[in-house]
Design a protein around this motif. Structure first.
Motif, mmCIF file in Angstrom:
data_model
loop_
_atom_site.group_PDB
_atom_site.id
_atom_site.type_symbol
_atom_site.label_atom_id
_atom_site.label_comp_id
_atom_site.label_asym_id
_atom_site.label_seq_id
_atom_site.Cartn_x
_atom_site.Cartn_y
_atom_site.Cartn_z
ATOM 1 N N VAL A 172 74.553 57.488 29.347
ATOM 2 C CA VAL A 172 75.402 58.667 29.553
ATOM 3 C C VAL A 172 74.561 59.931 29.495
ATOM 4 O O VAL A 172 74.679 60.824 30.331
ATOM 5 C CB VAL A 172 76.538 58.718 28.505
ATOM 6 C CG1 VAL A 172 77.387 59.971 28.695
ATOM 7 C CG2 VAL A 172 77.419 57.481 28.618
ATOM 8 N N GLY A 191 72.787 60.773 32.534
ATOM 9 C CA GLY A 191 73.559 61.229 33.689
ATOM 10 C C GLY A 191 74.561 60.218 34.222
ATOM 11 O O GLY A 191 75.311 60.518 35.142
ATOM 12 N N THR A 222 77.623 59.093 33.832
ATOM 13 C CA THR A 222 78.875 59.406 33.136
ATOM 14 C C THR A 222 79.787 58.192 33.056
ATOM 15 O O THR A 222 80.500 58.001 32.069
ATOM 16 C CB THR A 222 79.584 60.567 33.865
ATOM 17 O OG1 THR A 222 78.674 61.652 33.959
ATOM 18 C CG2 THR A 222 80.819 61.017 33.121
ATOM 19 N N ASP A 223 79.769 57.368 34.098
ATOM 20 C CA ASP A 223 80.658 56.199 34.123
ATOM 21 C C ASP A 223 80.417 55.253 32.945
ATOM 22 O O ASP A 223 81.319 54.515 32.551
ATOM 23 C CB ASP A 223 80.469 55.419 35.423
ATOM 24 C CG ASP A 223 81.262 56.062 36.548
ATOM 25 O OD1 ASP A 223 82.163 56.860 36.238
ATOM 26 O OD2 ASP A 223 80.960 55.773 37.720
#
Lengths: 390, 197
Positions: B20, B23, B25-26
């Motif tokens: 996370v 980068g 985010t999922d």
């Protein structure tokens, strides 16, 4: 149940059971428990009660959690910065509780660097002008020039030699492209001599903030905010330091106390005049800032609602609205903003969000008929718009 | 058609945090999946209101995401997030001070039966679930201070130090308050038994 004096105190007994008793008492309690049936039974009884609490069935099912995951991720994506910074370790001592502070920190510009950068460039500019003025023998104009460079802490009215020396002092870091002609070097040398005579170096850096603080304190006193104005700097600085703020951030926050309590986007104005809205009620501050009425109505500008949305969202996330009614009205604005963003064909996440905000507005606005009826009417309109049964 | 999410269930919390932060985010969806259940239970224990608990959890998880850079790798992620949940729930409680009463006989959300019905597992020993309901009733009668600290310890399983941070009190206060809360719960149970006779 009576406890004989020789039994350990209940807090020690339970702490022992929780594995939280300090080592120096553990041996004593352990020896006692091994030999004391009363204490063992007491601990067993508590274990059963707690197991029973833990066995409390979920009030919601798997479908609920799946939906929650989707809703959270929609919010996370909305809140995600364009690109997260590369992986980096964060010092352990970055203090615990300040999520709000963290948000302010994220939302605010990197003040120390901006301040230093601005100070360097502004001081360089002042220096050039001063050199010219000194050569022309027009030093009395210095005070005016200093005031014109606010980012360099220019709110200095003192025209004494010491203050002039501060402005003449070389910037803390030197631009690689700075000209280095002999005359300028000479001027700098003179300034340095003056400065070392008049001021310790660190005071030079602090002085602009100190001036700022004095002004703010005076202003706060005028408005009757004695508490804010009288808090000792050391206390504030210690708290800020504990919260992981740099000294400069702490000074800035102290110098602009009202701004520090304002919503995220308002903290960007730390160096500007403090917001006109009364301190203490962030919802009212937000309304004043955007020129919005306390309760959303059909005549409210869509543009304003969308502009204010980040501030309201911040209030909602940080619990910044101080009363349930304010919270209800924040929710109403958020629902309206979400509707505007979603347009004519909202997806399921947007529908959930909008409906959720309206329902919360109705619930929280319980004692205010205007808020409740507006939210209820808007919810009905929305549901009929999307073809759902109100 | 959206591409299938990569399966991240095998990753450790630390690996997820790194993803996370880097980068992805999922990857936070897996964090949400892991903590949302205890988070909801804790929030519900503190707020005693399903919708408030829902709000609190969503808000807390977004806060956790935003503050993830501050999370110290090597520590347990779940208690860290539960601490955020607890603070947010307390803030919600202080802010709203609303009804906060839930009856065991109230219908559950999403058309489910009441808590009493849901607790009544026919396969379970009737005495066991009867006692469970008594404990719930006893818990519901505790003061807010006692309910909160018991929820933090029993439901969230937070260590004393984190409870102290959450409540902003010394660890010694956590020890004594928790003991009083437990004693109060035992008294409630004793009272219930007396009433039944």
């Amino acid at each position: 149940m009576s406890v004989e004096p020789l039994h350990p105190a209940p807090e020690e007994l339970y702490a022992y059971r929780d594995g939280e008793l300090p080592a120096e008492r553990r041996a004593f309690v352990e020896t006692h428990v091994m030999a004391c049936r009363v204490c063992r039974e007491r601990m067993d009884e508590m274990s059963k009660l707690e197991a029973s609490l833990r066995a409390h069935p979920d009030t919601v099912g798997d479908a609920y959690y799946e939906r929650m995951q989707a809703q959270v991720m929609a919010k996370v994506h909305a809140a995600a910065p364009p690109s997260r910074a590369p992986i980096r370790e964060v010092p352990v001592e970055r203090r615990r509780d300040d999520l709000e502070h963290e948000e302010r920190r994220r939302g605010a510009p990197k003040l120390p660097w901006i301040a230093v950068g601005s100070a360097v460039s502004a001081m360089a500019a002042v220096l050039v002008v001063v050199v010219l003025l000194v050569r022309q023998g027009s030093m009395p104009q210095m005070a005016v020039l200093e005031r014109s460079a606010p980012d360099a802490g220019g709110a200095v009215s003192d025209t004494s030699e010491g203050r002039v020396a501060e402005q003449l002092a070389p910037p803390p870091t030197e631009s690689p492209s700075a000209p280095r002609d002999d005359a300028r070097a000479k001027e700098r040398q003179q300034a340095e001599t003056l400065k070392t005579k008049q001021q310790p170096t660190d005071q030079v850096a602090v002085a602009p903030y100190a001036e700022e603080e004095k002004k703010d304190k005076a202003q706060a006193n005028e408005t009757g905010d004695q508490k804010l104005a009288s808090r000792p700097e050391s206390d504030v600085m210690a708290k800020r330091s504990a919260a992981g703020m740099s000294k400069d951030e702490a000074r800035l926050e102290q110098a602009a106390p009202q701004a520090s309590m304002a919503p995220e986007s308002m903290t960007r104005q730390t160096f500007q005049a403090p917001p006109a809205a009364p301190a203490g009620n962030r919802y009212e501050s937000a309304l004043t800032r955007f020129g919005l009425p306390p309760l959303w109505g059909p005549g409210v500008s869509d543009d304003l609602v969308l502009k204010a949305e980040p501030v309201f969202r911040n209030l909602y996330r940080t619990g910044g609205a101080t009363t349930p009614l304010d919270s209800a009205r924040v929710r109403l604005y958020l629902a309206e903003a979400a509707r505007l963003r979603a347009g004519a064909a909202p997806d399921s996440a947007a529908i959930d969000e909008i409906e959720h905000h309206y329902r919360r507005a109705i619930r929280l606005g319980g004692e205010d008929p205007a808020t409740v009826s507006t939210a209820a009417q808007r919810l009905r309109d929305f549901l009929s718009e999307i073809g759902a049964t109100p | 058609m959206t591409p299938a999410r990569p399966d991240r269930t095998g990753l450790t919390d630390e690996e997820l945090v790194r993803l996370v932060r880097g980068g992805e985010t999922d990857a936070f969806a897996e964090v949400v999946r892991r903590v949302q259940r205890p988070a909801y239970r804790l929030a519900f224990r503190i707020t005693r209101h399903a919708e408030d608990a829902d709000d609190v959890v969503q808000e807390s998880l977004v806060k956790a995401y935003q503050a993830l850079d501050r999370f110290q790798l090597g520590r347990a992620l779940s208690p860290w997030i539960l601490t955020i949940v607890a603070r947010t729930a307390l803030s919600s409680l202080r802010q709203g001070k609303r009804r906060a009463t839930i009856s065991l006989d109230d219908p559950g959300p999403e058309g489910q039966g009441s808590l009493a019905e849901r607790s009544a597992d026919p396969a379970a020993d009737p005495g066991w679930w009867e006692q469970r309901l008594d404990v719930e009733r006893g818990f519901a009668r505790l003061s807010e201070e006692h309910r909160v600290i018991l929820a933090l310890r029993v439901e969230a399983d937070l260590p004393y130090a984190l409870i102290a941070e959450t409540l902003d009190v010394p660890v010694g206060t956590v020890m004594s308050r928790l003991a009083r809360a437990r004693e109060a719960l035992m008294e409630q149970m004793a009272q219930t038994k007396k009433d039944e006779r």
